[in-house]
Design an enzyme around this catalytic site. Structure first.
Site, PDB file in Angstrom:
ATOM      1  N   GLY A 257      19.950 -61.948  61.420  1.00  0.00           N
ATOM      2  CA  GLY A 257      18.546 -62.380  61.420  1.00  0.00           C
ATOM      3  C   GLY A 257      17.681 -61.463  62.265  1.00  0.00           C
ATOM      4  O   GLY A 257      16.704 -61.890  62.883  1.00  0.00           O
TER       5      GLY A 257
ATOM      6  N   GLY B 263      13.896 -61.463  62.024  1.00  0.00           N
ATOM      7  CA  GLY B 263      13.220 -62.737  62.270  1.00  0.00           C
ATOM      8  C   GLY B 263      12.432 -62.750  63.567  1.00  0.00           C
ATOM      9  O   GLY B 263      12.279 -61.720  64.240  1.00  0.00           O
ATOM     10  N   GLN B 264      11.948 -63.949  63.912  1.00  0.00           N
ATOM     11  CA  GLN B 264      11.006 -64.106  65.023  1.00  0.00           C
ATOM     12  C   GLN B 264      11.524 -63.551  66.356  1.00  0.00           C
ATOM     13  O   GLN B 264      10.802 -62.947  67.122  1.00  0.00           O
ATOM     14  CB  GLN B 264      10.675 -65.598  65.187  1.00  0.00           C
ATOM     15  CG  GLN B 264       9.488 -65.841  66.080  1.00  0.00           C
ATOM     16  CD  GLN B 264       9.244 -67.310  66.348  1.00  0.00           C
ATOM     17  OE1 GLN B 264      10.122 -68.153  66.145  1.00  0.00           O
ATOM     18  NE2 GLN B 264       8.059 -67.632  66.807  1.00  0.00           N
ATOM     19  N   LEU B 265      12.815 -63.794  66.627  1.00  0.00           N
ATOM     20  CA  LEU B 265      13.362 -63.379  67.920  1.00  0.00           C
ATOM     21  C   LEU B 265      14.096 -62.053  67.870  1.00  0.00           C
ATOM     22  O   LEU B 265      14.413 -61.474  68.904  1.00  0.00           O
ATOM     23  CB  LEU B 265      14.368 -64.435  68.388  1.00  0.00           C
ATOM     24  CG  LEU B 265      13.784 -65.646  69.068  1.00  0.00           C
ATOM     25  CD1 LEU B 265      14.585 -66.874  68.699  1.00  0.00           C
ATOM     26  CD2 LEU B 265      13.811 -65.443  70.565  1.00  0.00           C
TER      27      LEU B 265
ATOM     28  N   ASP C 162      20.344 -57.889  58.803  1.00  0.00           N
ATOM     29  CA  ASP C 162      19.416 -58.826  58.177  1.00  0.00           C
ATOM     30  C   ASP C 162      19.579 -58.705  56.667  1.00  0.00           C
ATOM     31  O   ASP C 162      20.084 -57.698  56.173  1.00  0.00           O
ATOM     32  CB  ASP C 162      17.958 -58.505  58.573  1.00  0.00           C
ATOM     33  CG  ASP C 162      17.052 -59.720  58.410  1.00  0.00           C
ATOM     34  OD1 ASP C 162      16.770 -60.387  59.415  1.00  0.00           O
ATOM     35  OD2 ASP C 162      16.652 -60.026  57.259  1.00  0.00           O
TER      36      ASP C 162
ATOM     37  N   TYR D 294      15.208 -79.409  58.825  1.00  0.00           N
ATOM     38  CA  TYR D 294      15.534 -78.440  59.875  1.00  0.00           C
ATOM     39  C   TYR D 294      16.214 -79.141  61.063  1.00  0.00           C
ATOM     40  O   TYR D 294      17.215 -78.657  61.600  1.00  0.00           O
ATOM     41  CB  TYR D 294      14.228 -77.777  60.304  1.00  0.00           C
ATOM     42  CG  TYR D 294      14.335 -76.686  61.320  1.00  0.00           C
ATOM     43  CD1 TYR D 294      14.879 -75.457  61.008  1.00  0.00           C
ATOM     44  CD2 TYR D 294      13.831 -76.873  62.607  1.00  0.00           C
ATOM     45  CE1 TYR D 294      14.940 -74.436  61.950  1.00  0.00           C
ATOM     46  CE2 TYR D 294      13.880 -75.863  63.549  1.00  0.00           C
ATOM     47  CZ  TYR D 294      14.436 -74.645  63.214  1.00  0.00           C
ATOM     48  OH  TYR D 294      14.481 -73.643  64.153  1.00  0.00           O
TER      49      TYR D 294
ATOM     50  N   LYS E   9      19.993 -78.556  62.437  1.00  0.00           N
ATOM     51  CA  LYS E   9      20.269 -78.119  63.816  1.00  0.00           C
ATOM     52  C   LYS E   9      21.185 -79.113  64.542  1.00  0.00           C
ATOM     53  O   LYS E   9      22.082 -78.708  65.274  1.00  0.00           O
ATOM     54  CB  LYS E   9      18.958 -77.934  64.594  1.00  0.00           C
ATOM     55  CG  LYS E   9      18.141 -76.723  64.163  1.00  0.00           C
ATOM     56  CD  LYS E   9      18.878 -75.417  64.437  1.00  0.00           C
ATOM     57  CE  LYS E   9      18.008 -74.193  64.224  1.00  0.00           C
ATOM     58  NZ  LYS E   9      18.790 -72.939  64.256  1.00  0.00           N
TER      59      LYS E   9
HETATM   60  N1  SER Z   1       9.625 -73.208  66.242  1.00  0.00           N
HETATM   61  C1  SER Z   1      10.434 -73.819  65.253  1.00  0.00           C
HETATM   62  C2  SER Z   1       9.636 -74.230  64.071  1.00  0.00           C
HETATM   63  O1  SER Z   1       8.471 -74.545  64.219  1.00  0.00           O
HETATM   64  C3  SER Z   1      11.118 -75.021  65.803  1.00  0.00           C
HETATM   65  O2  SER Z   1      12.327 -74.700  66.362  1.00  0.00           O
HETATM   66  O3  SER Z   1      10.167 -74.259  63.011  1.00  0.00           O
END
Ligand code: SER
Length: 314
Positions: free
Chosen positions: A8, A11-13, A34, A141, A145
């Protein structure tokens, strides 16, 4: 020698943690992967295309690079997961199984996998949500998780896999654009402010959510992964908190730097997701076990975001 496989990466991180890991272990010790092609900073080090649902390819990569740790960040964020239930299940839960089985079979040193404040759901205490809270998530989601957390605890307890996790709050950084999360309004708002535009928010002005600046998120990740295993009392996922604010409060923070900034509100389906999440979480377990503490408050984050977005996205 530490050799890291990072999934990933786009992705964001991704690039944020990868840059830090490369600083610590050396560029060639971190293999970024990725399903998308490498772009921008991701071209500055080893990169492989990888679909994390393809377990055989992941195993080949672990052998090829003699991997000792996996950071498994590939996932669908909350708003996207709600629109793609089946893909979310496969990606957010199925691929974690692949990673945990690989970690067990190849006796990897450790694994990092992110969980989220989405695990709690509306029955949890909203202000100061404890580490061991009621968890009845109402989003796809959140269900993904919570399931993942329980598998992590099982693989750690029963199969000896050293997997570590934090429940990230909403994350805000300038290097990646919003990617389908409910908390992403707090990224988008800065981009609009820098362009001199007004912002239409998909959450109500009083929707308070736990949030964190990217530098703190990277610190939490690295500190947890460096912690002595014997100190870790939580093997599901640690609550980590930093700041907590509403759309109105972030707009007011922006106005300290851009006084005529305008925001309007038009809540959509993401309001329901936000309503089911906490306002502020209690992270005393992380603070006690491995010394977690955050650095950035709301205004410090706003200043950094406004200064850097323009420079980064020239
Ligand atoms: N920041 C994430 C989201 O908004 C939540 O873990 O999907």
């Amino acid at each position: 020698m530490t050799k890291i496989l990072f999934t990933g990466a786009a992705g964001q991180l991704g690039i944020e943690i990868i840059n830090k890991l490369r600083e610590i272990h050396g560029t060639d010790s971190v293999i970024a992967t990725d399903i998308r092609d490498a772009e921008g900073d991701l071209k500055n080090g080893p990169f492989e295309k990888l679909d994390v649902l393809d377990e055989a390819s992941m195993r080949e990569m672990v052998e090829k690079y003699e991997i000792t740790q996996i950071y498994h960040l590939a996932a669908l964020l909350s708003a996207k997961a709600e629109k793609n239930i089946e893909l979310a299940r496969k990606l957010n839960v199925g691929s974690l199984h692949n990673v945990l089985n690989i970690a067990k079979d190849y006796k990897l040193d450790r694994v990092f996998w992110p969980s989220s404040i989405a695990v709690f759901g509306p029955d949890a205490k909203t202000d100061g949500t404890p580490q061991n809270s009621q968890c009845n998530p109402t989003t796809v989601y959140g269900i993904n998780k919570l399931t993942g957390e329980q598998y992590c605890a099982y693989y750690s307890r029963t199969l000896g896999v050293d997997v570590r996790s934090v429940r990230y709050p909403g994350l805000i950084g300038y290097k990646t654009l919003p990617g389908g999360g409910t908390t992403d309004y707090a990224v988008d708002i800065y981009h609009k402010a820098v362009k001199g535009e007004s912002f239409e928010c998909f959450l109500d002005k009083d929707s308070r959510l736990p949030m964190m600046y990217m530098d703190d998120a990277v610190k939490a990740t690295i500190d947890l992964m460096n912690a002595d295993s014997s100190k870790l009392s939580v093997r599901t996922s640690y609550n980590v908190a930093a700041i907590s604010f509403t759309p109105e409060e972030i707009a007011n923070s922006i106005r300290k730097f851009i006084p005529d900034f305008k925001i309007t509100y038009k809540p959509d389906y993401r309001q329901d997701i936000a309503n089911s999440w906490p306002d502020r979480i209690d992270d005393s377990a992380a603070r006690n076990d491995w010394g977690w503490q955050h650095d950035f408050d709301l205004d410090a984050m706003t200043k950094d975001m406004l200064e850097n977005i323009g420079k980064y996205w020239k």
